[in-house]
Design an enzyme around this catalytic site. Structure first.
Site, PDB file in Angstrom:
ATOM      1  CG  HIS A   1      -4.227  -0.887  -1.468  1.00 42.55           C
ATOM      2  ND1 HIS A   1      -4.710   0.389  -1.616  1.00 42.55           N
ATOM      3  CD2 HIS A   1      -3.932  -1.030  -0.152  1.00 42.55           C
ATOM      4  CE1 HIS A   1      -4.692   1.012  -0.446  1.00 42.55           C
ATOM      5  NE2 HIS A   1      -4.215   0.170   0.455  1.00 42.55           N
TER       6      HIS A   1
ATOM      7  CE  LYS B   1      -7.268   0.145   1.597  1.00 43.30           C
ATOM      8  NZ  LYS B   1      -7.877  -0.335   2.863  1.00 43.30           N
TER       9      LYS B   1
ATOM     10  CB  SER C   1      -0.941   0.005   1.208  1.00 41.48           C
ATOM     11  OG  SER C   1      -0.216  -0.073   2.421  1.00 41.48           O
TER      12      SER C   1
END
Length: 389
Positions: free
Chosen positions: A206, A237, A178
């Site tokens: 991610h 996310k 990340s």
């Protein structure tokens, strides 16, 4: 509480104290922060789903049907039909046997790692793994060892030295790291796991919604379906809502429902959130327009920053760090950028190693070229005024 006041004062004196900004608008390309409109370049809302009309409508319908809360843990009366539907949706999308949803991605790592390992096991963890993995490993009774970041020779060294001493060995890695945006060497990790009879665990926070076919994630990107034992993802996310999940075998799900502490001792996800997440996965399944726009914006921004001479590290994903180094200068740069109309958060120790301060730029599908050009212009002028560029 004087000792805490002293610690806070020490942060201020070091120039790394931060005050949380206050956002008064939905998470969009331009937001109103501290009463001022700024370009938002620090959100994890990769695909723009956090304020998408389809997710909002799905959430509203679930509010009317189920109310605002689940009312209990999953093992009592908090297991609503919408939770079951959500897990079936995720498992199908990820092409895995089963999925289990948690209240957050952080809780997912805390809950899974300690549940599936014992004092007879060993955990091998990448040195740059996310804080939630580090804390999850600490909660486990297993022995631990850390291998150098994405260093397969070091990982194999540990396997050679230690594999025979333990019942199970669990190799844990982020799918996308990340802070730097680089990818795990997942094919090599899986190969080593097979060679030394180890289990694999990938936190794809991610990568989910970003990599692979229609955003199916890092495992799909490397064509490794069925070869990774535990696949972790977040729902806060790219999906734009809240929560986390683990995908794997049906036996894994059944066991975690009996032994994973966040499920046993924490109220389950809000039904309105579950409904919005289901809609998000339906949108991903039906179209790749959001992921394509994200990547187009990411490539455009990276190219602009590199042309100006910024060091953007070795990112392989939309995560784009601007490397600064000095922590005080990093925080000062972040503050000045906000004053000038661009919000990008400064990242310093302990989130990254000392001397590795950076501005982490997070582009999304919500941005357009005009907004990105304006942002780059502000970043360039601010950097030059501060002798960073």
């Amino acid at each position: 509480m004087n000792f805490l006041e002293e610690k806070v004062n020490a942060l201020k004196e070091a120039g790394i104290y931060r005050e949380l900004p206050i956002n008064d608008t939905p998470i969009d390309a331009i937001i109103e922060l501290n009463g001022k409109k700024v370009i938002n370049l620090c959100s994890n809302n990769y695909l723009g789903f956090a304020n998408h009309k389809r997710l909002i409508e799905a959430s509203k319908k679930a509010l009317d049907q189920y109310g605002v809360g689940a009312g209990a843990v999953r093992t009592i009366v908090g297991n609503m039909r919408i939770h079951e539907a959500l897990e079936e949706t995720i498992a199908k999308f990820k092409k895995e046997e089963a999925a289990l949803v948690y209240q957050s991605g952080f809780l997912c790592n805390l809950g899974v790692i300690q549940a599936v390992t014992t004092e007879k096991d060993l955990i091998l963890s990448d040195e740059l793994n996310h804080a939630s993995i580090i804390d999850g490993v600490k909660l486990s009774k297993a022995d631990k060892a850390v291998y150098k970041h994405s260093n397969m020779a070091d990982l194999e060294r540990l396997l050679i030295e230690k594999r025979s001493q333990y019942e199970q060995v669990l190799i844990i890695t982020d799918g996308v790291f990340s802070m730097d945006g680089d990818l795990a060497k997942l094919p090599e990790i899986v190969k080593l796991a097979k060679q030394y009879n180890a289990l694999t665990y990938v936190d794809d926070a991610h990568g989910s919604g970003v990599l692979g076919e229609h955003g199916r994630g890092t495992v799909d990107h490397f064509h490794l379906h069925g070869q990774v034992d535990f696949i972790i993802g977040t729902l806060s996310k790219a999906i734009g809502v809240v929560g986390g999940y683990v995908c794997g075998s049906k036996a894994m799900k059944s066991y975690l429902l009996h032994r994973s502490r966040p499920h046993l001792f924490s109220t389950s996800m809000q039904p309105s959130a579950a409904a919005a997440i289901i809609e998000a996965f339906h949108m991903l399944e039906s179209s790749d327009e959001y992921t394509l726009k994200l990547w187009d914006n990411a490539r455009y921004l990276k190219s602009k920053l590199q042309q100006l001479g910024f060091d953007i590290g070795h990112s392989e994903t939309p995560i784009t760090p601007i490397m600064i180094g000095d922590e005080v200068k990093t925080m000062a740069f972040s503050k000045q950028l906000l004053d000038n109309g661009v919000y990008v958060s400064g990242i310093i120790f302990p989130t990254v190693s000392k001397g590795k301060g950076r501005i982490r730029v997070m582009v999304s599908a919500l941005h357009d070229k005009d907004i990105l050009d304006r942002a780059v212009d502000i970043i360039e002028k601010t950097a030059k005024s501060m002798h960073i560029l």
